[in-house]
Design a protein around this motif. Structure first.
Motif, mmCIF file in Angstrom:
data_model
loop_
_atom_site.group_PDB
_atom_site.id
_atom_site.type_symbol
_atom_site.label_atom_id
_atom_site.label_comp_id
_atom_site.label_asym_id
_atom_site.label_seq_id
_atom_site.Cartn_x
_atom_site.Cartn_y
_atom_site.Cartn_z
ATOM 1 N N ALA A 68 0.843 -1.211 0.000
ATOM 2 C CA ALA A 68 0.000 0.000 0.000
ATOM 3 C C ALA A 68 0.875 1.257 0.000
ATOM 4 N N ALA A 69 1.942 1.233 0.786
ATOM 5 C CA ALA A 69 2.793 2.428 0.905
ATOM 6 C C ALA A 69 3.567 2.707 -0.381
ATOM 7 N N THR A 70 3.805 1.664 -1.180
ATOM 8 C CA THR A 70 4.619 1.834 -2.396
ATOM 9 C C THR A 70 3.759 1.735 -3.663
ATOM 10 N N ASP A 71 2.465 1.979 -3.540
ATOM 11 C CA ASP A 71 1.529 1.903 -4.678
ATOM 12 C C ASP A 71 1.636 0.561 -5.400
ATOM 13 N N GLY A 72 1.838 -0.481 -4.620
ATOM 14 C CA GLY A 72 1.857 -1.836 -5.170
ATOM 15 C C GLY A 72 3.195 -2.270 -5.737
ATOM 16 N N ARG A 73 4.160 -1.366 -5.784
ATOM 17 C CA ARG A 73 5.431 -1.687 -6.444
ATOM 18 C C ARG A 73 6.355 -2.545 -5.593
ATOM 19 N N LEU A 94 9.653 -7.210 -2.297
ATOM 20 C CA LEU A 94 10.601 -6.512 -3.174
ATOM 21 C C LEU A 94 9.939 -6.046 -4.465
ATOM 22 N N ALA A 95 10.380 -4.894 -4.938
ATOM 23 C CA ALA A 95 10.012 -4.404 -6.272
ATOM 24 C C ALA A 95 10.813 -5.214 -7.304
ATOM 25 N N PRO A 96 10.428 -5.167 -8.587
ATOM 26 C CA PRO A 96 11.272 -5.789 -9.610
ATOM 27 C C PRO A 96 12.711 -5.284 -9.486
ATOM 28 N N PHE A 97 13.650 -6.200 -9.589
ATOM 29 C CA PHE A 97 15.089 -5.927 -9.460
ATOM 30 C C PHE A 97 15.496 -5.468 -8.062
ATOM 31 N N GLY A 98 14.641 -5.726 -7.075
ATOM 32 C CA GLY A 98 14.979 -5.379 -5.696
ATOM 33 C C GLY A 98 16.045 -6.311 -5.128
ATOM 34 N N ARG A 99 16.637 -5.885 -4.002
ATOM 35 C CA ARG A 99 17.683 -6.671 -3.323
ATOM 36 C C ARG A 99 17.254 -6.944 -1.881
ATOM 37 N N LEU A 100 17.488 -8.184 -1.462
ATOM 38 C CA LEU A 100 17.223 -8.565 -0.062
ATOM 39 C C LEU A 100 18.539 -9.005 0.561
ATOM 40 N N VAL A 101 18.865 -8.450 1.724
ATOM 41 C CA VAL A 101 20.076 -8.878 2.431
ATOM 42 C C VAL A 101 19.662 -9.574 3.728
ATOM 43 N N SER A 102 20.076 -10.823 3.864
ATOM 44 C CA SER A 102 19.840 -11.605 5.078
ATOM 45 C C SER A 102 21.045 -11.428 5.991
ATOM 46 N N SER A 158 11.656 -12.010 -11.734
ATOM 47 C CA SER A 158 11.436 -10.628 -11.306
ATOM 48 C C SER A 158 12.752 -9.883 -11.105
ATOM 49 N N GLY A 159 13.846 -10.553 -11.387
ATOM 50 C CA GLY A 159 15.147 -9.868 -11.339
ATOM 51 C C GLY A 159 15.637 -9.539 -9.941
ATOM 52 N N VAL A 160 15.046 -10.176 -8.924
ATOM 53 C CA VAL A 160 15.476 -9.836 -7.567
ATOM 54 C C VAL A 160 16.710 -10.649 -7.185
ATOM 55 N N SER A 161 17.434 -10.162 -6.201
ATOM 56 C CA SER A 161 18.614 -10.895 -5.742
ATOM 57 C C SER A 161 18.638 -10.941 -4.226
ATOM 58 N N VAL A 162 19.319 -11.970 -3.713
ATOM 59 C CA VAL A 162 19.433 -12.170 -2.271
ATOM 60 C C VAL A 162 20.914 -12.255 -1.915
ATOM 61 N N ALA A 163 21.322 -11.500 -0.917
ATOM 62 C CA ALA A 163 22.716 -11.529 -0.470
ATOM 63 C C ALA A 163 22.741 -11.758 1.039
ATOM 64 N N GLY A 164 23.914 -11.992 1.565
ATOM 65 C CA GLY A 164 24.071 -12.165 3.007
ATOM 66 C C GLY A 164 25.195 -11.283 3.506
ATOM 67 N N PHE A 165 25.224 -11.058 4.813
ATOM 68 C CA PHE A 165 26.339 -10.313 5.398
ATOM 69 C C PHE A 165 26.581 -10.775 6.824
ATOM 70 N N SER A 166 27.849 -10.902 7.207
ATOM 71 C CA SER A 166 28.238 -11.179 8.587
ATOM 72 C C SER A 166 29.514 -10.413 8.907
ATOM 73 N N ILE A 167 29.438 -9.532 9.881
ATOM 74 C CA ILE A 167 30.635 -8.757 10.242
ATOM 75 C C ILE A 167 31.692 -9.661 10.874
ATOM 76 N N LEU A 168 31.262 -10.712 11.578
ATOM 77 C CA LEU A 168 32.235 -11.604 12.212
ATOM 78 C C LEU A 168 33.004 -12.396 11.160
#
Ligand SMILES: NC(=O)c1ccc[n+]([C@@H]2O[C@H](COP(=O)([O-])OP(=O)(O)OC[C@H]3O[C@@H](n4cnc5c(N)ncnc54)[C@H](OP(=O)(O)O)[C@@H]3O)[C@@H](O)[C@H]2O)c1
Length: 324
Positions: A199-204, A225-233, A253-263
């Motif tokens: 709703a906040a992003t007009d459905g995008r 995610l929007a098309p081509f959005g990125r998700l970081v776990s 939908s062109g989305v991608s998933v990445a990860g991050f760990s500072i340790l």
């Protein structure tokens, strides 16, 4: 010296104050007389589930500020008595802790020992999530889980400063929602967020989603995610079974998933961590971000700090006062 350790996994009550030998730094290490120690959600995961615990008994604590007590063989560029802040591999819930010299940082000018203890984990993590890994561009939209917590309050400020068009947060209660709005969030959703984000992003959907919770929340973040959005776990606060993502959720939908760990960054690429920390600490020094300390406990009250964070009632950053 005093140390807080656990000899078995369990609730906050397994944390015990013990008398321990003062540790001597090995080659490439320093020992630090601890002033303040930061409490991280990873400490609760260590105590409850054995997250990154090599053996029992174990002294938790991943970050500390204080003064260098002794230098191990081969350490250069640091001096006994120098005020520093450090990322450690555990052991910071103690009067004296050890750290690899590679993850010990001089305290930036104008920062006191108390604030310095809040810098090593959440600030570089938030910076990496927004910039290096999340690659946020001006005008994009961001969705952040755990928005009122240690990492969450810094991410909100950094994302806004990076020119995000809208920063959306998700929290578990109304009081946390009000708190998060003070730290860069335009809108904060309580609990369920999938429909609210649409709703906040007009459905995008959003361009960048940051998830430290895992499980259903991870899947709902991916679906937001929007098309081509990125998700970081970057965590699994819910202790849900491991998620998996397949081809159908990604390339159409062109989305991608990445990860991050500072340790993991500290262990595998300390030079990259130092560069990241330098850029991130500068954001605290120039006033772009503030690191709100909302509760301070004595070292011997570590279990109380764990209870506060474990009941999901904490906001901002929690500290243990050791020698400070
Ligand atoms: N990958 C990395 O490098 C890295 C570095 C630092 C932290 N982290 C992760 O980032 C997250 C925040 O860490 P923090 O130390 O700053 O702690 P924090 O956010 O101050 O406190 C814990 C957070 O977890 C959420 N939470 C607690 N129990 C939960 C549960 N059962 N289900 C869902 N959410 C729960 C709470 O948010 P609500 O109650 O509002 O849901 C709260 O914001 C943690 O998951 C931590 O492991 C990752």
């Amino acid at each position: 010296m005093r140390a807080v350790e656990f000899q078995e996994y369990g609730g906050p009550e397994v944390l015990k104050v013990v008398e321990a030998e003062v540790p001597e730094p090995g080659p490439g290490q320093v020992s630090i007389d601890v002033a303040y120690t930061g409490v991280n959600f990873a400490d609760l995961k260590a105590r409850g589930e054995g997250y990154r615990v090599p053996h029992l008994p174990f002294v938790p604590g991943l970050e500390a500020s204080g003064r260098i007590r002794a230098l191990g063989e081969g350490v250069e560029g640091l001096a006994v008595g120098q005020e520093v802040t450090a990322l450690t591999e555990g052991g910071a819930y103690a009067d004296v802790t050890l750290a690899s010299a590679e993850t010990v940082f001089p305290i930036p000018t104008g920062v006191d020992l108390r604030t310095a203890a809040t810098l090593p984990t959440v600030l570089p993590t938030a910076y990496a999530l927004v910039h290096s890994v999340g690659r946020l561009q001006p005008g994009e939209t961001v969705l952040v889980q755990g928005a009122a917590g240690g990492v969450g309050t810094v991410v909100g400020q950094l994302a806004k400063a990076a020119g995000a068009r809208a920063v959306y947060g998700v929290v578990s209660g109304e009081a946390k929602a009000a708190y998060a709005r003070e730290y860069g969030y335009d809108e904060v959703f309580v609990g369920e967020f999938g429909e609210a984000v649409r709703a906040a992003t007009d459905g995008r959907g959003v361009d960048l989603a940051l998830d430290p919770v895992g499980g259903d929340t991870f899947r709902a973040s991916l679906a937001s995610l929007a098309p081509f959005g990125r998700l970081v776990s970057f965590g699994n606060a819910s202790s849900a079974p491991a998620w998996s993502v397949g081809q159908p959720e990604l390339y159409p939908s062109g989305v991608s998933v990445a990860g991050f760990s500072i340790l993991t960054l500290a262990k595998t690429a300390p030079g990259a961590l130092r560069a990241l920390a330098g850029r991130a600490f500068a954001k605290a020094v120039d006033g772009t971000v503030s690191l709100p300390v909302t509760a301070e406990f004595g070292l011997e009250e570590a279990a109380e700090a764990h209870r506060l964070m474990g009941t999901r009632t904490s906001t901002g950053k929690l500290l243990l006062r050791v020698g400070g």
